[in-house]
Write a protein that holds these residues in place. Structure first.
Motif, mmCIF file in Angstrom:
data_model
loop_
_atom_site.group_PDB
_atom_site.id
_atom_site.type_symbol
_atom_site.label_atom_id
_atom_site.label_comp_id
_atom_site.label_asym_id
_atom_site.label_seq_id
_atom_site.Cartn_x
_atom_site.Cartn_y
_atom_site.Cartn_z
ATOM 1 N N PRO A 13 0.810 -1.225 0.000
ATOM 2 C CA PRO A 13 0.000 0.000 0.000
ATOM 3 C C PRO A 13 0.840 1.270 0.000
ATOM 4 O O PRO A 13 0.444 2.283 -0.588
ATOM 5 N N VAL A 14 2.008 1.228 0.639
ATOM 6 C CA VAL A 14 2.878 2.410 0.657
ATOM 7 C C VAL A 14 3.422 2.686 -0.731
ATOM 8 O O VAL A 14 3.446 3.832 -1.198
ATOM 9 N N LEU A 15 3.857 1.639 -1.436
ATOM 10 C CA LEU A 15 4.370 1.812 -2.797
ATOM 11 C C LEU A 15 3.259 2.271 -3.735
ATOM 12 O O LEU A 15 3.487 3.129 -4.597
ATOM 13 N N GLU A 16 2.088 1.717 -3.567
ATOM 14 C CA GLU A 16 0.959 2.079 -4.428
ATOM 15 C C GLU A 16 0.587 3.551 -4.249
ATOM 16 O O GLU A 16 0.299 4.263 -5.219
ATOM 17 N N THR B 201 2.846 -2.520 -11.148
ATOM 18 C CA THR B 201 2.127 -1.264 -11.400
ATOM 19 C C THR B 201 2.444 -0.213 -10.339
ATOM 20 O O THR B 201 2.335 0.992 -10.606
ATOM 21 N N GLU B 202 2.840 -0.646 -9.166
ATOM 22 C CA GLU B 202 3.151 0.305 -8.087
ATOM 23 C C GLU B 202 4.312 1.226 -8.447
ATOM 24 O O GLU B 202 4.411 2.352 -7.923
ATOM 25 N N TRP B 203 5.210 0.764 -9.342
ATOM 26 C CA TRP B 203 6.363 1.574 -9.744
ATOM 27 C C TRP B 203 6.091 2.433 -10.974
ATOM 28 O O TRP B 203 6.812 3.391 -11.239
ATOM 29 N N GLN B 204 5.078 2.083 -11.745
ATOM 30 C CA GLN B 204 4.914 2.636 -13.087
ATOM 31 C C GLN B 204 4.679 4.142 -13.100
ATOM 32 O O GLN B 204 3.909 4.682 -12.301
ATOM 33 N N ALA B 205 5.356 4.796 -14.057
ATOM 34 C CA ALA B 205 5.160 6.227 -14.321
ATOM 35 C C ALA B 205 5.361 7.074 -13.066
ATOM 36 O O ALA B 205 4.630 8.029 -12.823
#
Length: 210
Positions: free
Chosen positions: A87-90, A119-123
């Motif tokens: 959740p923190v990365l998201e 997806t948590e890292w994307q963009a």
């Protein structure tokens, strides 16, 4: 013909409200016993505390027990550990990774975290604070740039690197001569703020990948 002169009232616009701070996940990569990473991370947190444009949350991999065996259907125990970090990365708008260099590369604990998310890292932008011996951890950072490119993340150019890190800090955790490191940290965070804001604004108009 009568000519009426209209008086134009001067309207002073209210100052624009400052944008909300960017949420920043500060990932402390090393989980090694006796690690030096917490000293470097605490120093960087002191730099963050002086800024109003970031709201940081620490993800300390020494406090997360994730097995290295990956699974598309993690056990309840693994899901419980992921619940500490996913959740923190998201929620993050940006990342800073504090990493050592182990044998010309970065820790397995960090690769494990990266591989368990996508997806948590994307963009989103990623900055690096590295430490080590003569290289200051920069060989680890160069490899991480390739890994994060595969995650569709944007790595910022500026870094903070501590060469022969143990000798740079006193027993109280304070940097002995911090001026150059503070300048580097400001440059990194300025770039991270620009990219974080730009990418967040872009995704509000068009979701990434659409």
């Amino acid at each position: 013909m009568d000519i009426t002169n209209a008086t134009t009232a001067t309207v002073t616009a209210a100052p624009a409200a400052a944008p909300a701070p960017l949420t920043l996940a500060l990932v402390v990569a090393s989980d090694r016993e006796g690690r030096f990473g917490h000293v470097v991370a605490d120093w960087f947190r002191s730099r963050l505390a002086e800024r109003q444009d970031f709201a940081p949350t620490v993800v300390d991999l020494a406090e997360v027990d994730l097995p290295t065996s990956l699974s598309y259907d993690p056990s309840p125990a693994v899901r419980a550990q992921l619940a500490k970090v996913t959740p923190v990365l998201e929620a993050a708008d940006a990342f800073v990774v504090v990493t050592p260099e182990y044998n010309h590369s970065f820790p397995a604990s960090l690769k494990n975290l990266i591989d368990r998310h996508y997806t948590e890292w994307q963009a989103k932008p990623v900055g690096f604070v590295s430490y080590g011996g003569i290289s200051g951890g920069l060989r680890a950072v160069e490899q991480l740039r390739q890994v994060y490119a595969e995650m569709h993340a944007v790595t910022v150019r500026e870094t903070v690197s501590f060469h022969h890190a143990h000798g740079l800090f006193g027993e109280d955790g304070r940097h002995k001569d911090p001026s150059a490191a503070e300048t580097a940290a400001k440059a990194l965070l300025d770039q991270l703020a620009w990219w974080g804001r730009a990418l967040k604004d872009a995704k509000s108009v068009r979701p990434y990948g659409s």
